[in-house]
Design a protein around this motif. Sequence first.
Motif, PDB file in Angstrom:
ATOM      1  N   SER A 195       0.821  -1.215   0.000  1.00 15.08           N
ATOM      2  CA  SER A 195       0.000   0.000   0.000  1.00 15.08           C
ATOM      3  C   SER A 195       0.852   1.261   0.000  1.00 15.08           C
ATOM      4  CB  SER A 195      -0.900   0.010   1.234  1.00 15.08           C
ATOM      5  OG  SER A 195      -0.118   0.031   2.431  1.00 15.08           O
ATOM      6  N   ARG A 196       2.186   1.106  -0.117  1.00 18.06           N
ATOM      7  CA  ARG A 196       3.178   2.183  -0.121  1.00 18.06           C
ATOM      8  C   ARG A 196       3.360   2.806   1.264  1.00 18.06           C
ATOM      9  NH1 ARG A 196       4.948   3.192  -5.025  1.00 18.06           N
ATOM     10  NH2 ARG A 196       6.003   5.091  -4.340  1.00 18.06           N
ATOM     11  N   ARG A 197       2.773   2.216   2.268  1.00 22.61           N
ATOM     12  CA  ARG A 197       2.995   2.648   3.645  1.00 22.61           C
ATOM     13  C   ARG A 197       4.358   2.140   4.109  1.00 22.61           C
ATOM     14  NH1 ARG A 197      -0.366   3.336   8.397  1.00 22.61           N
ATOM     15  NH2 ARG A 197      -2.184   3.106   7.037  1.00 22.61           N
ATOM     16  N   HIS A 198       5.072   2.948   4.871  1.00 26.76           N
ATOM     17  CA  HIS A 198       6.347   2.541   5.437  1.00 26.76           C
ATOM     18  C   HIS A 198       6.111   2.045   6.857  1.00 26.76           C
ATOM     19  CE1 HIS A 198       9.309   4.866   2.604  1.00 26.76           C
ATOM     20  NE2 HIS A 198       8.429   4.121   1.963  1.00 26.76           N
ATOM     21  N   ILE A 199       6.517   0.799   7.134  1.00 28.79           N
ATOM     22  CA  ILE A 199       6.337   0.200   8.455  1.00 28.79           C
ATOM     23  C   ILE A 199       7.703  -0.172   9.023  1.00 28.79           C
ATOM     24  CG2 ILE A 199       4.060  -0.700   7.837  1.00 28.79           C
ATOM     25  CD1 ILE A 199       5.399  -3.498   7.687  1.00 28.79           C
ATOM     26  N   PHE A 200       7.739  -0.436  10.322  1.00 26.83           N
ATOM     27  CA  PHE A 200       8.978  -0.831  10.979  1.00 26.83           C
ATOM     28  C   PHE A 200       8.995  -2.339  11.193  1.00 26.83           C
ATOM     29  CE2 PHE A 200      11.387  -1.611  14.969  1.00 26.83           C
ATOM     30  CZ  PHE A 200      12.636  -1.202  14.516  1.00 26.83           C
ATOM     31  N   LEU A 201      10.062  -2.994  10.739  1.00 29.11           N
ATOM     32  CA  LEU A 201      10.246  -4.430  10.920  1.00 29.11           C
ATOM     33  C   LEU A 201      11.419  -4.653  11.867  1.00 29.11           C
ATOM     34  CD1 LEU A 201       9.613  -7.387  10.107  1.00 29.11           C
ATOM     35  CD2 LEU A 201      11.247  -7.107   8.224  1.00 29.11           C
ATOM     36  N   PRO A 202      11.166  -5.024  13.143  1.00 24.01           N
ATOM     37  CA  PRO A 202      12.273  -5.239  14.090  1.00 24.01           C
ATOM     38  C   PRO A 202      13.189  -6.368  13.625  1.00 24.01           C
ATOM     39  CG  PRO A 202      10.135  -5.170  15.218  1.00 24.01           C
ATOM     40  CD  PRO A 202       9.849  -5.274  13.749  1.00 24.01           C
ATOM     41  N   MET A 203      14.464  -6.268  13.932  1.00 16.07           N
ATOM     42  CA  MET A 203      15.406  -7.313  13.551  1.00 16.07           C
ATOM     43  C   MET A 203      15.085  -8.629  14.266  1.00 16.07           C
ATOM     44  SD  MET A 203      17.177  -5.973  11.236  1.00 16.07           S
ATOM     45  CE  MET A 203      18.309  -7.332  10.959  1.00 16.07           C
ATOM     46  N   THR A 204      14.382  -8.559  15.399  1.00 15.86           N
ATOM     47  CA  THR A 204      13.989  -9.793  16.081  1.00 15.86           C
ATOM     48  C   THR A 204      12.941 -10.568  15.297  1.00 15.86           C
ATOM     49  OG1 THR A 204      12.380  -8.489  17.353  1.00 15.86           O
ATOM     50  CG2 THR A 204      14.519  -8.924  18.377  1.00 15.86           C
ATOM     51  N   ARG A 205      12.306  -9.920  14.299  1.00 16.97           N
ATOM     52  CA  ARG A 205      11.329 -10.585  13.442  1.00 16.97           C
ATOM     53  C   ARG A 205      11.948 -11.070  12.134  1.00 16.97           C
ATOM     54  NH1 ARG A 205       7.087 -11.807  16.701  1.00 16.97           N
ATOM     55  NH2 ARG A 205       6.178  -9.968  17.680  1.00 16.97           N
ATOM     56  N   VAL A 206      13.248 -10.855  11.980  1.00 13.78           N
ATOM     57  CA  VAL A 206      13.943 -11.240  10.748  1.00 13.78           C
ATOM     58  C   VAL A 206      14.648 -12.570  10.970  1.00 13.78           C
ATOM     59  CG1 VAL A 206      15.795 -10.629   9.150  1.00 13.78           C
ATOM     60  CG2 VAL A 206      14.236  -8.859   9.997  1.00 13.78           C
ATOM     61  N   THR A 207      14.346 -13.546  10.126  1.00 11.84           N
ATOM     62  CA  THR A 207      14.967 -14.866  10.270  1.00 11.84           C
ATOM     63  C   THR A 207      16.039 -15.136   9.227  1.00 11.84           C
ATOM     64  OG1 THR A 207      13.208 -15.856   8.910  1.00 11.84           O
ATOM     65  CG2 THR A 207      12.877 -15.829  11.300  1.00 11.84           C
ATOM     66  N   GLY A 208      16.091 -14.332   8.175  1.00 12.28           N
ATOM     67  CA  GLY A 208      17.106 -14.528   7.145  1.00 12.28           C
ATOM     68  C   GLY A 208      17.366 -13.241   6.392  1.00 12.28           C
ATOM     69  N   VAL A 209      18.640 -12.951   6.149  1.00 14.91           N
ATOM     70  CA  VAL A 209      19.033 -11.739   5.429  1.00 14.91           C
ATOM     71  C   VAL A 209      20.102 -12.094   4.414  1.00 14.91           C
ATOM     72  CG1 VAL A 209      20.034  -9.435   5.597  1.00 14.91           C
ATOM     73  CG2 VAL A 209      18.550 -10.267   7.414  1.00 14.91           C
ATOM     74  N   SER A 210      19.911 -11.635   3.190  1.00 14.61           N
ATOM     75  CA  SER A 210      20.939 -11.759   2.164  1.00 14.61           C
ATOM     76  C   SER A 210      20.803 -10.560   1.249  1.00 14.61           C
ATOM     77  CB  SER A 210      20.778 -13.066   1.372  1.00 14.61           C
ATOM     78  OG  SER A 210      19.603 -13.011   0.578  1.00 14.61           O
ATOM     79  N   SER A 211      21.703 -10.445   0.271  1.00 11.65           N
ATOM     80  CA  SER A 211      21.628  -9.307  -0.651  1.00 11.65           C
ATOM     81  C   SER A 211      20.450  -9.444  -1.609  1.00 11.65           C
ATOM     82  CB  SER A 211      22.935  -9.192  -1.436  1.00 11.65           C
ATOM     83  OG  SER A 211      23.182 -10.398  -2.152  1.00 11.65           O
ATOM     84  N   GLY A 212      19.788 -10.591  -1.620  1.00  9.21           N
ATOM     85  CA  GLY A 212      18.687 -10.783  -2.555  1.00  9.21           C
ATOM     86  C   GLY A 212      17.315 -10.799  -1.937  1.00  9.21           C
ATOM     87  N   GLN A 213      17.219 -11.053  -0.612  1.00  8.34           N
ATOM     88  CA  GLN A 213      15.909 -11.137   0.015  1.00  8.34           C
ATOM     89  C   GLN A 213      16.037 -11.077   1.530  1.00  8.34           C
ATOM     90  OE1 GLN A 213      14.235 -14.905  -1.134  1.00  8.34           O
ATOM     91  NE2 GLN A 213      15.634 -16.086   0.130  1.00  8.34           N
ATOM     92  N   VAL A 214      14.911 -10.751   2.165  1.00 11.26           N
ATOM     93  CA  VAL A 214      14.797 -10.746   3.621  1.00 11.26           C
ATOM     94  C   VAL A 214      13.598 -11.615   3.980  1.00 11.26           C
ATOM     95  CG1 VAL A 214      14.310  -9.345   5.662  1.00 11.26           C
ATOM     96  CG2 VAL A 214      15.820  -8.461   3.876  1.00 11.26           C
TER      97      VAL A 214
END
Length: 424
Positions: free
Chosen positions: A54-73
Amino acid sequence: MPAGAPRIFVSHLAGVAVFDPNGDQVGRVRDLVAMLRVGRRPPRLLGMVVEVLSRRHIFLPMTRVTGVSSGQVITTGVVNMRRFEQRPTERLVLGELLDRRVKLVETGDEVTVLDVAIHQLQSRRDWEIDKVFVRRGKGGVLGRRGETLTVEWSAVTGFSLQEEGQGAESLLATFEQLRAADLAHVLHNLSPKRRAEVAAALHDDRLADVLEELPEDDQVEILGKLKDERAADVLEAMDPDDAADLLSELPEEDKERLLTLMRPDEAADVRRLMSYEERTAGGLMTTEPIVMRPDATVADALARVRQHELSPALAAQVYVCRPPDETPTGKYLGTAHFQRLLREPPFTLVSSVVDNDLPPLAPDASLPAMTSYLAAYNLVAVPIVDESGSLLGAVTVDDVLDHLLPEDWREADFPGMEGAAHAH
């Protein structure tokens, strides 16, 4: 990203897709949010600013992130859709740190920040910015570009907070390492105006932890000065029993308004707790103990016990229930104590090590009954089960102590806090 995995430069994350565990796209990364710290300590990475469909900017805490790479989160799938609002202690990594002019500590040379690298600490919970990619000289279209180099965060100056600085940032940075109870003691001794300023600058999770340790009057005062949407976010971050206690102190109109703004599942737990009498097991229990199915293994149980956000009392035992393995519907079978789990092979089923000799307590059990139970069996938590045998939650020893001590016990000084309470 497992400990020891390669660092990720944040410029590679700009615009990458964010997915939930089912592979559905949530949005795209637009920035990262960090908190600077006093001196040359690497900043802590708090989360990501994600632009949803919806083009809204939200906050995603790092504690909710299970995987990070240069191609996807990849996220846990639990995302708060409220609009992101930057707090005074927060810095946007892409928007505020890149292209900044800083100096190399060793030589005094002025350099331009081209990128920064993040990595996950061994705790697998916290993330930091530890490397800075810089270019010497001013460069530019007509100018000659200088050499580029990657240095430690501590090797540059111009980012970090100054210890003699004013405002909530420096105060929070000074007390960053304090336990929540100690920081609550500091806040209690501030003026109402200053207390509100510090509370506004705290991150939701940190403020929730601190609120749980404050006297009721301070809790109500601070919550009342927050915007409704943020107040609901903080209540969601609190333990359900503490949130229920706080809401019960508010006028009915305010209570219902905040409950409506909370996520339905979080609000349901709080409403359920508020239906019990205050000084009964149902009123004191948490609805989020560790619950495992009978076919789970000891290894599964120990993995749950290791979760950073669990209190020591909740991590001391695991409650085994038939599916569904959550409160308040799981059929209670017994308790597996942490010490017993440590003695068993990892592949052992938790159902074979449960202690089913200890009777659980009913939700209407009185405070003296809970105190006697914990003392008689040398336990730090007790399961609460209804007439149908379903696990409703657990009462921990700290919840009981809160109600046994005098009402003003939080306001008293205790060893180790005399200096911190006056350091502001």
